[in-house]
Design a protein around this motif. Structure first.
Motif, short mmCIF file in Angstrom:
data_model
loop_
_atom_site.label_atom_id
_atom_site.label_comp_id
_atom_site.label_asym_id
_atom_site.label_seq_id
_atom_site.Cartn_x
_atom_site.Cartn_y
_atom_site.Cartn_z
N GLU A 126 0.85 -1.19 0.00
CA GLU A 126 0.00 0.00 0.00
C GLU A 126 0.88 1.25 0.00
O GLU A 126 1.84 1.33 0.76
CB GLU A 126 -0.91 0.00 1.23
CG GLU A 126 -1.86 -1.18 1.29
CD GLU A 126 -2.84 -1.08 2.46
OE1 GLU A 126 -2.91 0.01 3.08
OE2 GLU A 126 -3.50 -2.08 2.76
N ARG A 158 -1.35 1.65 -4.72
CA ARG A 158 -1.11 0.24 -4.45
C ARG A 158 -0.17 -0.33 -5.51
O ARG A 158 -0.10 0.19 -6.63
CB ARG A 158 -2.42 -0.58 -4.47
CG ARG A 158 -3.48 -0.12 -3.49
CD ARG A 158 -3.13 -0.46 -2.06
NE ARG A 158 -4.23 -0.18 -1.15
CZ ARG A 158 -4.45 1.01 -0.58
NH1 ARG A 158 -3.63 2.03 -0.85
NH2 ARG A 158 -5.47 1.20 0.24
N ASP A 196 -9.21 -1.29 -5.78
CA ASP A 196 -10.25 -2.31 -5.90
C ASP A 196 -9.62 -3.67 -6.22
O ASP A 196 -9.94 -4.69 -5.59
CB ASP A 196 -11.23 -1.91 -6.99
CG ASP A 196 -12.36 -2.91 -7.15
OD1 ASP A 196 -13.34 -2.83 -6.38
OD2 ASP A 196 -12.27 -3.79 -8.04
N TYR A 198 -6.55 -4.66 -5.71
CA TYR A 198 -5.73 -5.06 -4.57
C TYR A 198 -6.57 -5.78 -3.51
O TYR A 198 -6.11 -6.76 -2.90
CB TYR A 198 -5.10 -3.80 -3.98
CG TYR A 198 -4.12 -4.00 -2.86
CD1 TYR A 198 -2.75 -4.01 -3.11
CD2 TYR A 198 -4.54 -4.12 -1.53
CE1 TYR A 198 -1.83 -4.15 -2.07
CE2 TYR A 198 -3.64 -4.26 -0.50
CZ TYR A 198 -2.28 -4.28 -0.77
OH TYR A 198 -1.38 -4.42 0.26
N SER A 199 -7.79 -5.30 -3.32
CA SER A 199 -8.66 -5.90 -2.30
C SER A 199 -9.21 -7.26 -2.72
O SER A 199 -9.71 -8.01 -1.88
CB SER A 199 -9.82 -4.95 -1.99
OG SER A 199 -10.74 -4.89 -3.09
N ARG A 200 -9.12 -7.58 -4.00
CA ARG A 200 -9.73 -8.82 -4.52
C ARG A 200 -8.73 -9.95 -4.72
O ARG A 200 -9.14 -11.09 -4.93
CB ARG A 200 -10.42 -8.53 -5.86
CG ARG A 200 -11.60 -7.58 -5.79
CD ARG A 200 -12.08 -7.22 -7.20
NE ARG A 200 -13.17 -6.25 -7.20
CZ ARG A 200 -14.46 -6.55 -7.23
NH1 ARG A 200 -14.84 -7.83 -7.25
NH2 ARG A 200 -15.38 -5.61 -7.24
#
Length: 225
Positions: A126, A158, A196, A198-200
């Protein structure tokens, strides 16, 4: 009354009239200091927006609407969770399964710096720091040797590091370059999209980079530390 007396009386009367008129105007001016000079001296003010609502004049252009993040039909033999980078069309697909994928607009490598192959995500970060690779500094000696993570960092919000290469999927502070071929081989996304993605995904995610129609270069390895 002599002629001289009549003339003096007329002068006195006129002076008194001027004095009365002047007093009247002075009274009006005390109520409204611009009343007498209004036609030429009344100030004008421009409406100025509060500083927190002013839009900078050089606001970067946003990517075309066709690069907006969206779920699309996508036929592939790759399993759900795979990232597929469609270099020629500057799209990144996150395979969802059942013929569907999340599609993002991306920027890719310029001529001579595009590559293809299969890698995996080996690290996630991050607001990553940026240390330009030796090869890049050699080509562009004016580059800084280190940039701390933050809004002004070229890697954006990210970064997903690919294998042991020098390449990453990362954000950008230049959203107008999405859809363009301008990087040194990295895949760039607008910050909202890379956050988005990165979160998946997780470390170990398979990444397939499809070949470009143009000349390829061998994937360079990261220098050993």
């Amino acid at each position: 009354m002599t002629r001289f007396t009549r003339a003096r009386s007329a002068v006195v009367t006129a002076a008194a009239g001027i004095l009365v008129a002047g007093m009247a105007m002075t009274g009006a001016a005390s109520a409204n200091p611009f009343a007498f000079f209004a036609p030429v001296m009344a100030p004008t003010y421009e409406a100025v927006a509060p500083t927190d609502t002013i839009v900078p004049r050089n606001e970067p252009a946003e990517p075309s609407s066709r690069f907006r993040r969206q779920t699309v039909d996508y036929k592939t033999s790759e399993p759900a969770g795979t990232i597929v980078i469609d270099t020629p069309n500057t799209y990144l697909y996150l395979v969802l399964g059942n013929g569907r994928a999340m599609r993002y607009g991306i920027g890719v490598g310029r001529d001579g710096f595009r590559w293809s192959g299969t890698q995996s995500v080996t690290r996630k970060a991050e607001w990553p720091d940026w240390t330009p690779p030796t090869e890049m500094v050699r080509r562009q000696p004016y580059l800084p040797r280190f940039v701390a993570g933050g809004p002004n960092n070229p890697l954006g919000a990210r970064a997903l590091y690919l294998g042991d290469t020098i390449y990453r999927i990362h954000g950008t502070n230049a959203p107008e370059t999405i859809g363009e071929r301008v990087s040194s081989g990295c895949i760039r996304m607008v910050n909202a999209d890379v956050i988005d993605l990165y979160s998946r995904v997780t470390v170990g995610t398979r990444v397939v980079v499809l070949p470009s129609r143009n000349r390829q270069v061998e994937t360079p390895r990261a220098p050993q530390i």
